[in-house]
Design a protein around this motif. Sequence first.
Motif, PDB file in Angstrom:
ATOM      1  N   ARG A  90       0.253  -1.766  40.444  1.00 55.61           N
ATOM      2  CA  ARG A  90      -1.123  -1.256  40.612  1.00 55.61           C
ATOM      3  C   ARG A  90      -2.242  -2.332  40.692  1.00 55.61           C
ATOM      4  O   ARG A  90      -3.043  -2.301  41.751  1.00 55.61           O
ATOM      5  N   ALA A  91      -2.119  -3.389  39.921  1.00 58.53           N
ATOM      6  CA  ALA A  91      -2.789  -4.642  40.419  1.00 58.53           C
ATOM      7  C   ALA A  91      -2.682  -5.133  41.796  1.00 58.53           C
ATOM      8  O   ALA A  91      -3.776  -5.470  42.308  1.00 58.53           O
ATOM      9  N   ILE A  92      -1.479  -5.151  42.246  1.00 52.33           N
ATOM     10  CA  ILE A  92      -1.354  -5.765  43.764  1.00 52.33           C
ATOM     11  C   ILE A  92      -1.881  -4.501  44.437  1.00 52.33           C
ATOM     12  O   ILE A  92      -2.580  -5.101  45.645  1.00 52.33           O
ATOM     13  N   ALA A  93      -1.832  -3.224  44.264  1.00 49.21           N
ATOM     14  CA  ALA A  93      -2.303  -2.417  45.213  1.00 49.21           C
ATOM     15  C   ALA A  93      -3.875  -2.417  45.186  1.00 49.21           C
ATOM     16  O   ALA A  93      -4.658  -2.386  46.169  1.00 49.21           O
ATOM     17  N   LEU A  94      -4.247  -2.561  43.930  1.00 55.48           N
ATOM     18  CA  LEU A  94      -6.008  -2.855  43.806  1.00 55.48           C
ATOM     19  C   LEU A  94      -6.396  -4.174  44.457  1.00 55.48           C
ATOM     20  O   LEU A  94      -7.474  -4.002  45.194  1.00 55.48           O
ATOM     21  N   LEU A  95      -5.760  -5.311  44.696  1.00 54.80           N
ATOM     22  CA  LEU A  95      -6.111  -6.396  45.294  1.00 54.80           C
ATOM     23  C   LEU A  95      -6.231  -6.101  46.811  1.00 54.80           C
ATOM     24  O   LEU A  95      -6.842  -6.688  47.557  1.00 54.80           O
ATOM     25  N   ALA A  96      -5.165  -5.584  47.048  1.00 51.40           N
ATOM     26  CA  ALA A  96      -4.976  -5.111  48.567  1.00 51.40           C
ATOM     27  C   ALA A  96      -6.031  -4.251  49.281  1.00 51.40           C
ATOM     28  O   ALA A  96      -6.645  -4.282  50.086  1.00 51.40           O
ATOM     29  N   ARG A  97      -6.292  -3.259  48.411  1.00 52.64           N
ATOM     30  CA  ARG A  97      -7.575  -2.339  48.359  1.00 52.64           C
ATOM     31  C   ARG A  97      -8.903  -2.958  48.664  1.00 52.64           C
ATOM     32  O   ARG A  97      -9.774  -2.524  49.342  1.00 52.64           O
ATOM     33  N   THR A  98      -9.005  -3.991  47.819  1.00 49.01           N
ATOM     34  CA  THR A  98     -10.304  -4.618  47.848  1.00 49.01           C
ATOM     35  C   THR A  98     -10.217  -5.573  48.782  1.00 49.01           C
ATOM     36  O   THR A  98     -11.441  -6.475  49.056  1.00 49.01           O
ATOM     37  N   GLY A  99      -9.424  -5.811  49.914  1.00 47.31           N
ATOM     38  CA  GLY A  99      -9.525  -6.573  50.935  1.00 47.31           C
ATOM     39  C   GLY A  99      -8.950  -8.263  50.765  1.00 47.31           C
ATOM     40  O   GLY A  99      -9.283  -8.899  51.592  1.00 47.31           O
ATOM     41  N   ILE A 100      -8.069  -8.340  49.866  1.00 48.79           N
ATOM     42  CA  ILE A 100      -7.617  -9.726  49.462  1.00 48.79           C
ATOM     43  C   ILE A 100      -6.332  -9.828  50.475  1.00 48.79           C
ATOM     44  O   ILE A 100      -5.290  -9.048  50.136  1.00 48.79           O
ATOM     45  N   LEU A 132      -9.265 -19.414  44.454  1.00 51.35           N
ATOM     46  CA  LEU A 132      -9.774 -18.417  45.535  1.00 51.35           C
ATOM     47  C   LEU A 132     -11.175 -18.697  45.880  1.00 51.35           C
ATOM     48  O   LEU A 132     -11.932 -19.648  45.287  1.00 51.35           O
ATOM     49  N   SER A 133     -11.529 -18.304  47.041  1.00 50.84           N
ATOM     50  CA  SER A 133     -12.897 -18.538  47.602  1.00 50.84           C
ATOM     51  C   SER A 133     -13.695 -17.620  46.593  1.00 50.84           C
ATOM     52  O   SER A 133     -13.506 -16.781  45.986  1.00 50.84           O
ATOM     53  N   GLY A 134     -15.235 -18.090  46.977  1.00 52.22           N
ATOM     54  CA  GLY A 134     -16.135 -17.333  46.045  1.00 52.22           C
ATOM     55  C   GLY A 134     -16.013 -15.658  46.339  1.00 52.22           C
ATOM     56  O   GLY A 134     -16.068 -14.775  45.520  1.00 52.22           O
ATOM     57  N   GLY A 135     -15.736 -15.221  47.893  1.00 51.54           N
ATOM     58  CA  GLY A 135     -15.707 -13.939  48.130  1.00 51.54           C
ATOM     59  C   GLY A 135     -14.346 -13.182  47.458  1.00 51.54           C
ATOM     60  O   GLY A 135     -14.513 -12.171  47.169  1.00 51.54           O
ATOM     61  N   GLN A 136     -13.351 -14.062  47.669  1.00 55.79           N
ATOM     62  CA  GLN A 136     -12.063 -13.461  46.873  1.00 55.79           C
ATOM     63  C   GLN A 136     -12.098 -13.328  45.396  1.00 55.79           C
ATOM     64  O   GLN A 136     -11.745 -12.288  44.783  1.00 55.79           O
ATOM     65  N   ARG A 137     -12.872 -14.324  44.582  1.00 57.21           N
ATOM     66  CA  ARG A 137     -12.947 -14.139  43.304  1.00 57.21           C
ATOM     67  C   ARG A 137     -13.652 -12.860  43.085  1.00 57.21           C
ATOM     68  O   ARG A 137     -13.495 -12.134  41.968  1.00 57.21           O
ATOM     69  N   GLN A 138     -14.813 -12.633  43.892  1.00 59.96           N
ATOM     70  CA  GLN A 138     -15.742 -11.185  43.629  1.00 59.96           C
ATOM     71  C   GLN A 138     -14.801 -10.042  43.716  1.00 59.96           C
ATOM     72  O   GLN A 138     -14.875  -9.108  43.103  1.00 59.96           O
ATOM     73  N   ARG A 139     -13.940 -10.107  44.740  1.00 59.25           N
ATOM     74  CA  ARG A 139     -13.150  -8.971  45.191  1.00 59.25           C
ATOM     75  C   ARG A 139     -11.968  -8.531  44.083  1.00 59.25           C
ATOM     76  O   ARG A 139     -11.824  -7.653  43.538  1.00 59.25           O
ATOM     77  N   ALA A 140     -11.868  -9.888  43.288  1.00 60.40           N
ATOM     78  CA  ALA A 140     -10.864  -9.668  42.302  1.00 60.40           C
ATOM     79  C   ALA A 140     -11.396  -9.036  41.228  1.00 60.40           C
ATOM     80  O   ALA A 140     -10.852  -8.398  40.461  1.00 60.40           O
ATOM     81  N   MET A 141     -12.737  -9.570  40.927  1.00 60.35           N
ATOM     82  CA  MET A 141     -13.420  -8.842  39.586  1.00 60.35           C
ATOM     83  C   MET A 141     -13.551  -7.459  40.082  1.00 60.35           C
ATOM     84  O   MET A 141     -13.567  -6.592  39.126  1.00 60.35           O
ATOM     85  N   ILE A 142     -13.789  -7.165  41.181  1.00 56.61           N
ATOM     86  CA  ILE A 142     -14.048  -5.838  41.627  1.00 56.61           C
ATOM     87  C   ILE A 142     -12.782  -4.956  41.317  1.00 56.61           C
ATOM     88  O   ILE A 142     -12.897  -3.914  40.851  1.00 56.61           O
ATOM     89  N   ALA A 143     -11.585  -5.413  41.771  1.00 54.36           N
ATOM     90  CA  ALA A 143     -10.229  -4.816  41.614  1.00 54.36           C
ATOM     91  C   ALA A 143      -9.986  -4.658  40.002  1.00 54.36           C
ATOM     92  O   ALA A 143      -9.452  -3.826  39.561  1.00 54.36           O
ATOM     93  N   MET A 144     -10.477  -5.521  39.226  1.00 54.21           N
ATOM     94  CA  MET A 144     -10.216  -5.617  37.676  1.00 54.21           C
ATOM     95  C   MET A 144     -11.139  -4.573  37.182  1.00 54.21           C
ATOM     96  O   MET A 144     -10.619  -3.594  36.211  1.00 54.21           O
ATOM     97  N   ARG A 149     -21.705 -11.097  51.629  1.00 51.33           N
ATOM     98  CA  ARG A 149     -22.632 -10.147  50.877  1.00 51.33           C
ATOM     99  C   ARG A 149     -22.423  -8.925  51.484  1.00 51.33           C
ATOM    100  O   ARG A 149     -21.957  -7.917  50.642  1.00 51.33           O
ATOM    101  N   ALA A 150     -22.485  -8.738  52.882  1.00 50.69           N
ATOM    102  CA  ALA A 150     -22.374  -7.604  53.459  1.00 50.69           C
ATOM    103  C   ALA A 150     -20.962  -6.727  53.335  1.00 50.69           C
ATOM    104  O   ALA A 150     -21.060  -5.666  53.071  1.00 50.69           O
ATOM    105  N   GLN A 151     -19.888  -7.771  53.257  1.00 49.58           N
ATOM    106  CA  GLN A 151     -18.647  -7.158  53.198  1.00 49.58           C
ATOM    107  C   GLN A 151     -18.336  -6.639  51.676  1.00 49.58           C
ATOM    108  O   GLN A 151     -17.811  -5.408  51.636  1.00 49.58           O
ATOM    109  N   ILE A 152     -18.945  -7.418  50.707  1.00 51.09           N
ATOM    110  CA  ILE A 152     -18.550  -6.781  49.221  1.00 51.09           C
ATOM    111  C   ILE A 152     -19.514  -5.524  49.160  1.00 51.09           C
ATOM    112  O   ILE A 152     -19.002  -4.360  48.510  1.00 51.09           O
ATOM    113  N   MET A 153     -20.674  -5.616  49.548  1.00 54.68           N
ATOM    114  CA  MET A 153     -21.504  -4.052  49.497  1.00 54.68           C
ATOM    115  C   MET A 153     -20.839  -2.974  50.193  1.00 54.68           C
ATOM    116  O   MET A 153     -20.901  -1.902  49.840  1.00 54.68           O
TER     117      MET A 153
END
Length: 527
Positions: free
Chosen positions: A127-137, A151-163, A186-190
């Motif tokens: 499920r974690a891998i699926a969440l990382l994929a869903r958040t665009g990593i 990870l880059s700043g954007g990737q870290r934020q996506r990982a935190m969203i997945a968590m 920023r636009a991608q994350i929002m």
Amino acid sequence: MTLLEVRDLSVSFSASADGARAVDEVSFSIAAGEKFALVGESGSGKSVTALSLLRLVQAHSSGEVLFGGENLVAASERRLRGIRGKDIAMIFQEPMTALNPLIRIGEQITEVLELHEGMAFAAARERAIALLARTGITEPERRFSSYPHELSGGQRQRAMIAMALACRPKLLIADEPTTALDVTIRAQIMQLLEELQREYGMAILLITHDLNLVRRFADRVGVMQSGRLVELAETGQLFARPQHPYTQRLLDSRPKKMVQPLPPEMAAAPDILRGDDLRVEFSYPVGWFKKKVFTAVEGASVFLKRGETLGIVGESGSGKSTLAMALLALQPLAQGDSVFAGQSLRNIAPAQLRALRSKMQVVFQDPFASLSPRLTIEEIVGEGLALHQPDMAVAQRRLHIVQALREVGLESDILVRYPHEFSGGQRQRIAIARALILEPQVVVLDEPTSALDASVQKQVLELLADLQARHGMSYLLISHDPEVIAAMSHRIAVMRAGRIVEQGFAGEIINSPRQDYTRQLLASVAA
């Protein structure tokens, strides 16, 4: 249906319940599936309010936080542990400090699933891998085993969203989730948060000072000032007809065009600063004996007229600051030439270059980091005079220092004080006075307002525009904020991956950009 209801929430960091309150009798509600935003400047109590909903601050709280009819203020710590991360999840402002640097990203996500849902590691990993994929990593299986620093700043934020989304929470608290990110990321994350909100049907509490983001994202908005909720309204109504004076001032803080077109005689005059086909390289070791070359700036050509502002806009790592330092000969060139007032800086003698330094000054992004904490304001502002005009009498030097401080709206009674005794806006004014005292012809403004609140940012930008009009200085303005660039620039250069992909007059770039990247970067200006 109301999901969360906050009634008269007060938070005090004093030992006494009657002490000064960081949050003072705040009341609001969030419906299921609603996007609600709390806005305000630094110190207004936004983040303390959000953290207090789950009792994540060591403070005295009173009032009620009703979630599903249960008062979380009175709930036991054990009960709160069951709610945190499962029913109510949180995304923090800076993922690098919120993520554990010693634990792999995937393990931090599976921990949530194992604790709250009792899943076996194999199922949690899937499920974690699926969440990382869903958040665009990209490459989620590989990133599952990565540490946060990889990870880059954007990737870290996506990982935190997945968590945060691992247990499909009913409410997601997003505390300044995009502040540390570039405008395009920023636009991608929002956009991702909006998609996930619709997909999961969850409510979102967004904490931010970015009014553009609020206008595009939120259904309702609460405005906080000094710990109090001063206005609460639907987003469209609040932006169209703000009622409270503080809200009106906050909305009026959005940068507006502050510079006038150059007079024809100045536009026709020779360039004060020019860079021709600039290339900047950095080398770093690979193994024991080899080195690899990284090209930070490639084939960049720019020019700057007297009294003009050239805005350089781009994402972090695009080469903006490196280009500026190369133009001032503060960074060695691998190729090309920089010319200041008709004088080539490429092979200039050190003594000649030192003499020119007084005419080229820099105002840095973070005034607290750029001002020495061990020097008084008099010593900081007068440092340039002491270096470039050592024969000047002490009394005359102090007169110049006082005059420079008054130019930026500060009085002489601060001469014996230290930088930590001032607000961010005051410190930036001191940094501007330090640059101004030498009567420079060119000033590099390297993200001069990114660390400031919206209203203070507007004051500093107005000050810079006024100083330019009075003294005819030329600005090289570096920013990742398209609104600041649009407000202050006569011309704009857009950088991406070390190259200038587009440049021209500000109106042309903003209204009719030729490159897709420029359109994406400047999208918020037209909003």
